[in-house]
Design an enzyme around this catalytic site. Structure first.
Site, short mmCIF file in Angstrom:
data_model
loop_
_atom_site.label_atom_id
_atom_site.label_comp_id
_atom_site.label_asym_id
_atom_site.label_seq_id
_atom_site.Cartn_x
_atom_site.Cartn_y
_atom_site.Cartn_z
N HIS A 1 22.07 -46.37 39.46
CA HIS A 1 22.61 -46.04 38.28
C HIS A 1 22.33 -46.98 37.18
CE1 HIS A 1 25.20 -43.53 40.98
NE2 HIS A 1 24.90 -42.72 39.95
N HIS B 1 17.31 -44.98 35.43
CA HIS B 1 17.59 -43.43 35.91
C HIS B 1 18.28 -43.02 34.46
CE1 HIS B 1 20.21 -40.63 37.59
NE2 HIS B 1 21.26 -41.06 36.88
N HIS C 1 24.97 -41.44 29.93
CA HIS C 1 26.06 -40.43 31.07
C HIS C 1 26.23 -41.31 32.15
CE1 HIS C 1 22.37 -40.17 33.65
NE2 HIS C 1 23.03 -39.91 34.63
N ASP C 2 25.57 -42.70 32.52
CA ASP C 2 25.99 -43.53 33.58
C ASP C 2 26.35 -44.77 32.95
OD1 ASP C 2 26.22 -41.95 35.87
OD2 ASP C 2 24.21 -41.92 36.18
#
Length: 380
Positions: free
Chosen positions: A148, A152, A188-189
């Site tokens: 993550h 990514h 998103h992460d």
């Protein structure tokens, strides 16, 4: 000292300040002082990072570099630019692109996509603020996190671009939809600590307490993204109501990445396809479409091992096959029903090839009797 610093805003809830929750180094169980990072050091690193981008971006400065010592850099920049010409290809090699951009794939890719989709002009974005916003996002991903991380995030952002180009979506989505989708994909992460939600809950981590054990990581990613949006001032020229709506809708997209809720979204998507009433003119339907190993440590501290995290009973092959069978294939199958294009068939083809490869490795490894039960537990 790093703490849970929050920025209170008129927008109605508290965002999380960037860098509030560092990557979890499990040496903290032995020596907390070994991993403390000062805020001032992080701010200096952020400043230097931003200055580096200002110097290196020809687009931003509008000048060319004449120094012969930069020939190699020019060559790499040329190759990166050539790759961006094929950014809509599902086979885009994000690892190569990251090397060509000297580890700056997320900033370079996202900035290019903002330009490609005409978002800079449409929303009257300030290039300095945009660049700074993207740099802060990239800096808040932890490079020591093996999965993550910023690469990514860049990979997911590129994949989102591929989905947005699908004919059914491309003919219906608005610039607002595209803007939210790219920001949500890139963040998103954000600030991922490197462990999963069950681990945070079992260790009584303050993030789990803060979010009441519900979508802990996803809530943290969302609030961290909101913190960066406000800190950068990228949309400060927009009305407050529009900014509040943006933050809420980005949150909905990020929260949809909670794997424990996949069946909920997939079932809703499938039911619309079964009834044939999916209408992309409806913003809510468009939004629905756009949503779609800590085991050793848990054992050491007697926490109870999460599904697929026990090296003694699970193999990597079993985990990969189970993940594709129970999570990836059902989603890709329904996506192909929605948009039966070359991209959909490519995605399904890749899943089939990946499963075949892992099954070949699985035959060479001892099987686990508990594998299917663990899969069912994760999928429930």
């Amino acid at each position: 000292m790093l703490g849970d610093v929050r920025v209170r805003s008129r927008a109605g809830f508290e965002s999380e300040r960037r860098g509030s929750h560092p990557y979890i180094d499990f040496r903290i169980f032995h020596a907390q002082s070994e991993i403390e990072v000062s805020v001032s050091a992080r701010n200096i690193r952020r400043l230097l990072s931003f200055q580096r981008y200002l110097r290196s971006s020809r687009f931003f400065r509008g000048t060319t570099v004449s120094n012969s010592l930069n020939i190699l850099d020019d060559d790499y920049n040329g190759q990166a630019k050539c790759m961006l010409g094929k950014v809509g290809n599902w086979n885009f090699d994000i690892f190569l692109f990251d090397r060509l951009t000297n580890g700056n794939s997320l900033v370079s890719l996202t900035c290019h996509l903002f330009s490609l989709h005409g978002l800079i002009e449409y929303f009257h974005l300030d290039m300095v603020k945009l660049r700074r916003f993207l740099v802060m996002i990239q800096e808040d991903y932890h490079s020591q996190n093996p999965y993550h991380n910023a690469v990514h995030a860049a990979d997911v952002t590129q994949a989102m671009h591929c989905y947005l180009r699908e004919p059914k979506l491309a003919n219906s989505v608005t610039p607002w939809d595209v803007l939210l989708s790219l920001i949500a994909a890139a963040t998103h992460d954000l600030d991922h600590p490197g462990v999963n939600q069950p681990f945070l809950i079992k260790t009584n981590h303050y993030l789990a307490t803060l979010y009441k054990n519900t979508s802990v990581l996803e809530n943290h990613h969302w609030r961290s993204a909101v913190g960066l949006l406000r800190e950068s001032g990228l949309f400060s020229h927009m009305p407050l109501e529009s900014r509040k709506q943006m933050e809420t809708q980005i949150g909905a997209l990020i929260l949809a990445t909670d794997i424990s809720r996949q069946n909920e979204y997939l079932s809703l998507f499938r039911s619309h396809l079964d009834r044939g009433d999916l209408c992309l003119e409806d913003a809510r339907h468009r939004h629905l479409v756009l949503q779609e190993w800590t085991g050793d440590i848990e054992k050491k501290y007697q926490l109870g091992v999460s599904p697929f995290c026990d090296r003694q009973t699970e193999s990597i092959a079993n985990i990969q096959i189970g993940f594709m069978t129970y999570l990836v294939e059902p989603l890709f199958t329904e996506w192909a029903r929605f948009s039966n294009t070359r991209l959909s068939q490519t995605m399904l083809g890749h899943v089939g090839l990946n499963k075949a490869s892992w099954k070949g490795l699985q035959r060479e490894q001892p099987s686990s009797e508990d594998s299917e039960a663990a899969l069912e537990e994760l999928n429930s």
